[in-house]
Design a protein around this motif. Structure first.
Motif, PDB file in Angstrom:
ATOM      1  N   ASP A   1      36.657 102.189  43.370  1.00 54.16           N
ATOM      2  CA  ASP A   1      35.442 102.256  44.174  1.00 54.16           C
ATOM      3  C   ASP A   1      34.721 100.926  44.044  1.00 54.16           C
ATOM      4  O   ASP A   1      34.100 100.632  43.022  1.00 54.16           O
ATOM      5  CB  ASP A   1      34.546 103.401  43.670  1.00 54.16           C
ATOM      6  N   ASP A   2      34.818 100.094  45.090  1.00 54.40           N
ATOM      7  CA  ASP A   2      34.273  98.736  45.020  1.00 54.40           C
ATOM      8  C   ASP A   2      32.757  98.725  44.927  1.00 54.40           C
ATOM      9  O   ASP A   2      32.168  97.831  44.330  1.00 54.40           O
ATOM     10  CB  ASP A   2      34.734  97.940  46.250  1.00 54.40           C
ATOM     11  N   LYS A   3      32.092  99.716  45.519  1.00 51.55           N
ATOM     12  CA  LYS A   3      30.636  99.745  45.501  1.00 51.55           C
ATOM     13  C   LYS A   3      30.106 100.103  44.106  1.00 51.55           C
ATOM     14  O   LYS A   3      29.178  99.480  43.601  1.00 51.55           O
ATOM     15  CB  LYS A   3      30.115 100.742  46.532  1.00 51.55           C
ATOM     16  N   GLN A   4      30.690 101.132  43.493  1.00 52.94           N
ATOM     17  CA  GLN A   4      30.243 101.559  42.172  1.00 52.94           C
ATOM     18  C   GLN A   4      30.974 100.848  41.036  1.00 52.94           C
ATOM     19  O   GLN A   4      30.609 100.996  39.875  1.00 52.94           O
ATOM     20  CB  GLN A   4      30.442 103.064  42.016  1.00 52.94           C
ATOM     21  N   LYS A   5      32.026 100.074  41.360  1.00 56.40           N
ATOM     22  CA  LYS A   5      32.832  99.373  40.362  1.00 56.40           C
ATOM     23  C   LYS A   5      33.456 100.357  39.363  1.00 56.40           C
ATOM     24  O   LYS A   5      33.435 100.154  38.147  1.00 56.40           O
ATOM     25  CB  LYS A   5      31.996  98.331  39.612  1.00 56.40           C
ATOM     26  N   LEU A   6      34.032 101.451  39.915  1.00 61.48           N
ATOM     27  CA  LEU A   6      34.619 102.495  39.082  1.00 61.48           C
ATOM     28  C   LEU A   6      36.065 102.749  39.484  1.00 61.48           C
ATOM     29  O   LEU A   6      36.404 102.723  40.676  1.00 61.48           O
ATOM     30  CB  LEU A   6      33.817 103.788  39.193  1.00 61.48           C
ATOM     31  N   LEU A   7      36.913 103.007  38.495  1.00 63.64           N
ATOM     32  CA  LEU A   7      38.297 103.387  38.754  1.00 63.64           C
ATOM     33  C   LEU A   7      38.365 104.860  39.120  1.00 63.64           C
ATOM     34  O   LEU A   7      37.536 105.667  38.680  1.00 63.64           O
ATOM     35  CB  LEU A   7      39.157 103.124  37.516  1.00 63.64           C
ATOM     36  N   GLN A   8      39.373 105.215  39.908  1.00 61.25           N
ATOM     37  CA  GLN A   8      39.554 106.596  40.340  1.00 61.25           C
ATOM     38  C   GLN A   8      40.819 107.167  39.688  1.00 61.25           C
ATOM     39  O   GLN A   8      41.911 106.630  39.869  1.00 61.25           O
ATOM     40  CB  GLN A   8      39.662 106.670  41.864  1.00 61.25           C
ATOM     41  N   ILE A   9      40.635 108.238  38.923  1.00 62.10           N
ATOM     42  CA  ILE A   9      41.761 108.944  38.308  1.00 62.10           C
ATOM     43  C   ILE A   9      42.026 110.175  39.159  1.00 62.10           C
ATOM     44  O   ILE A   9      41.209 111.099  39.211  1.00 62.10           O
ATOM     45  CB  ILE A   9      41.463 109.353  36.860  1.00 62.10           C
ATOM     46  N   LYS A  10      43.190 110.221  39.826  1.00 62.41           N
ATOM     47  CA  LYS A  10      43.499 111.294  40.754  1.00 62.41           C
ATOM     48  C   LYS A  10      44.607 112.198  40.213  1.00 62.41           C
ATOM     49  O   LYS A  10      45.129 111.971  39.126  1.00 62.41           O
ATOM     50  CB  LYS A  10      43.888 110.708  42.112  1.00 62.41           C
ATOM     51  N   SER A  11      44.927 113.230  41.011  1.00 61.77           N
ATOM     52  CA  SER A  11      45.964 114.211  40.671  1.00 61.77           C
ATOM     53  C   SER A  11      45.626 114.991  39.405  1.00 61.77           C
ATOM     54  O   SER A  11      46.503 115.350  38.606  1.00 61.77           O
ATOM     55  CB  SER A  11      47.329 113.523  40.516  1.00 61.77           C
ATOM     56  N   ILE A  12      44.352 115.285  39.198  1.00 58.50           N
ATOM     57  CA  ILE A  12      43.909 116.086  38.063  1.00 58.50           C
ATOM     58  C   ILE A  12      43.815 117.545  38.510  1.00 58.50           C
ATOM     59  O   ILE A  12      43.173 117.836  39.533  1.00 58.50           O
ATOM     60  CB  ILE A  12      42.536 115.617  37.542  1.00 58.50           C
ATOM     61  N   PRO A  13      44.432 118.491  37.806  1.00 61.58           N
ATOM     62  CA  PRO A  13      44.375 119.899  38.214  1.00 61.58           C
ATOM     63  C   PRO A  13      42.928 120.382  38.347  1.00 61.58           C
ATOM     64  O   PRO A  13      42.043 119.973  37.588  1.00 61.58           O
ATOM     65  CB  PRO A  13      45.101 120.621  37.072  1.00 61.58           C
ATOM     66  N   SER A  14      42.709 121.269  39.303  1.00 57.48           N
ATOM     67  CA  SER A  14      41.352 121.746  39.595  1.00 57.48           C
ATOM     68  C   SER A  14      40.740 122.519  38.428  1.00 57.48           C
ATOM     69  O   SER A  14      39.527 122.566  38.275  1.00 57.48           O
ATOM     70  CB  SER A  14      41.367 122.625  40.846  1.00 57.48           C
ATOM     71  N   GLY A  15      41.564 123.158  37.607  1.00 59.92           N
ATOM     72  CA  GLY A  15      41.037 123.949  36.501  1.00 59.92           C
ATOM     73  C   GLY A  15      40.812 123.161  35.221  1.00 59.92           C
ATOM     74  O   GLY A  15      40.310 123.712  34.243  1.00 59.92           O
ATOM     75  N   ALA A  16      41.153 121.876  35.226  1.00 60.84           N
ATOM     76  CA  ALA A  16      41.009 121.076  34.010  1.00 60.84           C
ATOM     77  C   ALA A  16      39.534 120.817  33.710  1.00 60.84           C
ATOM     78  O   ALA A  16      38.744 120.544  34.608  1.00 60.84           O
ATOM     79  CB  ALA A  16      41.764 119.760  34.151  1.00 60.84           C
ATOM     80  N   LYS A  17      39.165 120.902  32.438  1.00 64.23           N
ATOM     81  CA  LYS A  17      37.788 120.668  32.015  1.00 64.23           C
ATOM     82  C   LYS A  17      37.629 119.218  31.575  1.00 64.23           C
ATOM     83  O   LYS A  17      38.278 118.776  30.622  1.00 64.23           O
ATOM     84  CB  LYS A  17      37.408 121.611  30.879  1.00 64.23           C
TER      85      LYS A  17
END
Length: 294
Positions: free
Chosen positions: A202-218
Motif C-alpha cells: 500500500d503505497d499511500k500507507q507504506k504498509l505491506l499486504q499479507i494475503k491468503s490468510i484464512p478467514s477464521g484465523a485470529k
C-alpha cells in the motif's frame, strides 16, 4: 506671599523635569565611558543581582538535581527489571536451543529451515524512476549470488535478488508493484502461527499486504511477521514487520493483514544477502488438489 511660593514651587518642578530629561538624554547617547554615578549605580545593581541570583540558582539547581535523581532512580529500577527479564529470556532460549539440538540429533536432522549463510553488499545504484522498486548492489556471480536470494538490512527483509551479473545484482524491493512477488510469511501468535503471503504494498500507507490468510484465523495488532521458510528459497525467521491492521480481502473469503515493515525501503545503503543452506527440495502445497511450489 503664598502666590510667590506657589510659583517658586512650580518653577522648581519644571526645572527638575528639564534636568531629569536632560540626564536621561545624556545617559542614552552612545559613549565609550560611563560617568561615575552611572558606574556606581550599575556596579551596585550588579552586586545586588549577583548576591540574590547565586542563592536562587543554588536552590533551583538543588531541586533540579533532586528531580534528576528521582528520574534516574526510576529509570534504573525499570532497567533492572528489564535486565532480569532479559536474563530469564536468555536462559529460556539456551534451554530451547539445547532441547532443539537434542531432538534434531535423535531424529537425525542436520539442517533446519532457519539455516543460512550471509554475504554483505553495498547499494551502488538506484533508478529515480523506480526508486521504490529496485536497487543495484555490488555483489554478483563471482560472490555466489543467485536469483531469488533474500536481501535484508539490520532491521528486516527488504526484497529478493531479481537478476544477477558477474559483478553486480539487481534487487527487487518488497514495495515493488509486482503481483508475482510473493513471499511465504508467518504471523507469530501466542497459541498458534498464521501463514500467508507477502503480496502487495500500500503505497499511500507504506504498509505491506499479507494475503491468503484464512478467514477464521485470529490475528492481533502488534504481532510479529517473519518469513516462514516454506518457500523453498528464503530461510525462516527473517524479520518482515509488525501487524497494524487486519481486514477482509476484496472477495470476502480470506483475511488480509497490513504490516508495517521493519526495514526502511527508502533509505538503503548497506544490505545482507541471505544464502539458504538447505539442500532439500522446496515443500509442496497439495491443498488445492495439485502440487504447487510455495
Amino acid at each position: 506671599m503664598p502666590q510667590f511660593f506657589l510659583n517658586k514651587r512650580l518653577i522648581i518642578l519644571l526645572v527638575s523635569i528639564i534636568v531629569l530629561v536632560a540626564l536621561i538624554g545624556f545617559s542614552l547617547r552612545e559613549r565609550e565611558k560611563l560617568s561615575w554615578p552611572e558606574q556606581f549605580v550599575k556596579d551596585t545593581t550588579g552586586w545586588v543581582q549577583s548576591l540574590v541570583s547565586k542563592p536562587a540558582n543554588y536552590i533551583g539547581g538543588f531541586f533540579e538535581n533532586l528531580q534528576d535523581l528521582q528520574n534516574t532512580y526510576n529509570e534504573n529500577k525499570e532497567l533492572k527489571s528489564r535486565v532480569e527479564k532479559i536474563a530469564s529470556l536468555e536462559a529460556e532460549v539456551q534451554a530451547l536451543k539445547k532441547d532443539n539440538s537434542e531432538l534434531r540429533d535423535i531424529l537425525g536432522e542436520k539442517e533446519t529451515l532457519r539455516d543460512y549463510e550471509t554475504q554483505p553488499a553495498t547499494v551502488i545504484g538506484r533508478n529515480p524512476d523506480r526508486w521504490h522498486e529496485m536497487i543495484i548492489i555490488d555483489k554478483g556471480n563471482l560472490k555466489g549470488i543467485k536469483k531469488n536470494m533474500a536481501v535484508i538490512t539490520a532491521n528486516g527483509l527488504i526484497g529478493k535478488v531479481k537478476s544477477v551479473n558477474q559483478f553486480s545484482s539487481t534487487v527487487q524491493l518488497l514495495s515493488a508493484m509486482d503481483p508475482k512477488n510473493r513471499i511465504s510469511a508467518v504471523i507469530q501468535g501466542k497459541d498458534s502461527n498464521v501463514y500467508g503471503f507477502v503480496q502487495g504494498f500500500d503505497d499511500k500507507q507504506k504498509l505491506l499486504q499479507i494475503k491468503s490468510i484464512p478467514s477464521g484465523a485470529k490475528i492481533e495488532k502488534g504481532q510479529t511477521v517473519t518469513t516462514s521458510g516454506l518457500g523453498g528459497v528464503f530461510p525462516g525467521g527473517l524479520m518482515i514487520g509488525k501487524v497494524v491492521d487486519v481486514k477482509t480481502d476484496q472477495y470476502g473469503l480470506n483475511q488480509m493483514a497490513l504490516v508495517k515493515p521493519g526495514a526502511d525501503f527508502y533509505d538503503v545503503q548497506n544490505v545482507i544477502i541471505i544464502k539458504r543452506s538447505m539442500t532439500q527440495p522446496a515443500k509442496k502445497d497439495i491443498s488445492n488438489g495439485k502440487e504447487e511450489e510455495l
